[in-house]
Write an enzyme that holds these catalytic residues in place. Structure first.
Site, mmCIF file in Angstrom:
data_model
loop_
_atom_site.group_PDB
_atom_site.id
_atom_site.type_symbol
_atom_site.label_atom_id
_atom_site.label_comp_id
_atom_site.label_asym_id
_atom_site.label_seq_id
_atom_site.Cartn_x
_atom_site.Cartn_y
_atom_site.Cartn_z
ATOM 1 N N ASP A 1 0.866 -1.180 0.000
ATOM 2 C CA ASP A 1 0.000 0.000 0.000
ATOM 3 C C ASP A 1 0.902 1.230 0.000
ATOM 4 O OD1 ASP A 1 -2.086 2.049 0.843
ATOM 5 O OD2 ASP A 1 -3.280 0.219 1.028
ATOM 6 N N ASP B 1 4.197 3.181 -4.140
ATOM 7 C CA ASP B 1 3.175 3.779 -4.988
ATOM 8 C C ASP B 1 3.021 2.902 -6.227
ATOM 9 O OD1 ASP B 1 1.487 5.293 -6.527
ATOM 10 O OD2 ASP B 1 2.789 7.061 -6.631
ATOM 11 N N TYR C 1 -13.310 5.977 -12.709
ATOM 12 C CA TYR C 1 -13.406 4.763 -11.898
ATOM 13 C C TYR C 1 -14.154 3.662 -12.651
ATOM 14 C CZ TYR C 1 -14.288 1.829 -7.784
ATOM 15 O OH TYR C 1 -14.346 0.790 -6.886
ATOM 16 N N LYS D 1 -12.501 0.038 -13.780
ATOM 17 C CA LYS D 1 -13.012 -1.227 -13.258
ATOM 18 C C LYS D 1 -13.602 -2.106 -14.354
ATOM 19 C CE LYS D 1 -11.888 -0.814 -8.948
ATOM 20 N NZ LYS D 1 -10.916 -1.722 -8.326
ATOM 21 N N THR E 1 -16.091 1.855 3.434
ATOM 22 C CA THR E 1 -14.642 2.041 3.408
ATOM 23 C C THR E 1 -14.337 3.517 3.172
ATOM 24 O OG1 THR E 1 -14.461 1.712 1.010
ATOM 25 C CG2 THR E 1 -14.354 -0.268 2.402
#
Length: 253
Positions: free
Chosen positions: A40, A66, A157, A161, A192
């Site tokens: 992460d 990264d 996004y 995806k 989240t």
């Protein structure tokens, strides 16, 4: 929901492991017996996940990098392989979610979304494939219900995806005759930090957001983690090229 098989003596890479679904998946794989490489950009969050795993006696490797950087992806796999001596599962969970009115999303935001959500999984897979083939391992990509339904204010996004979902299927066909399993999980909205980003969107049209509000509520993070861990294990021997939707009916109609 089926649980993962015995992962004793196995090693897994989990990206996005500093919090949320990534952390939950790492903990679940650790309980199944796997050594886990935590990846992460959030070093503090990784340290917390590391402590939780170490308290349970799980072998852990931490890499704060990264993933938007191509060299980082190659280094993650090489370092994990050197530390564990093998690689049996790659769980691509890290993601960037930047909601924006499309006219206001700048090039940096667009490119970072695609870099982390789509290019990084491919680069990690490309580097990991020889090791995964050697040990008859598994790849699990976490996509989203946004891969299947257009959602306002999330063009980057959704595109990333959808691309990751179809890339999963393309790779599954490319390696249909090889000893590897390549699958995806597409969750709906979870509680989240990623999902919380929508609150920062200036002046959204409430009628557009309401269209994607889950009628049955949010998806439980642990439920999705259980499926990711299952697909990463030999217990999921019959799954290849699948995308499992866990979205409480959002994409049903």
């Amino acid at each position: 929901m089926p649980g993962p098989g015995d992962m004793s003596g196995r090693a897994a890479i989990v990206t996005g492991a500093a919090a949320g679904l990534g952390r939950a998946t790492a903990l679940r794989l650790g309980r199944a017996g796997a050594a886990v490489c935590l990846v992460d950009i959030n070093a503090a969050g990784l340290a917390q996940t590391e402590r939780e795993l170490q308290s349970r006696g799980v072998p852990v490797l931490v890499q704060a990098v990264d993933l938007a950087q191509a060299d980082s992806c190659r280094a993650v796999v090489a370092t994990a392989a050197e530390a564990f001596g093998r690689l049996d599962a790659l769980c691509n969970i890290a993601a960037v979610f930047i909601p924006a009115h499309s006219t206001e999303m700048d090039d940096t935001q667009w490119e970072r979304t695609l870099a982390v959500n789509l290019s990084a999984p491919f680069r990690l897979i490309r580097s990991a494939l020889p090791l995964l083939l050697e040990h008859k391992g598994a790849i699990v990509n976490v996509t989203s219900c946004a891969a299947f339904v257009g959602q306002a204010y999330t063009a980057a996004y959704c595109a990333s995806k959808a691309g990751l979902t179809h890339m999963t299927r393309a790779l599954a066909m490319e390696y249909i005759h090889q000893p590897i399993r390549i699958n995806a999980v597409a969750p709906g909205g979870m509680m989240t930090a990623l999902a919380a980003g929508m609150r920062d969107l200036p002046e959204p049209d409430p009628s557009l957001l309401q269209r994607y509000s889950p009628l049955r509520g949010l998806v439980e993070i642990d439920e999705v983690a259980e499926m990711v861990a299952f697909l990463a294990s030999d217990a999921a021997s019959g799954y290849h090229g699948a995308c499992i939707n866990i979205d409480k009916g959002i994409t049903a109609g």
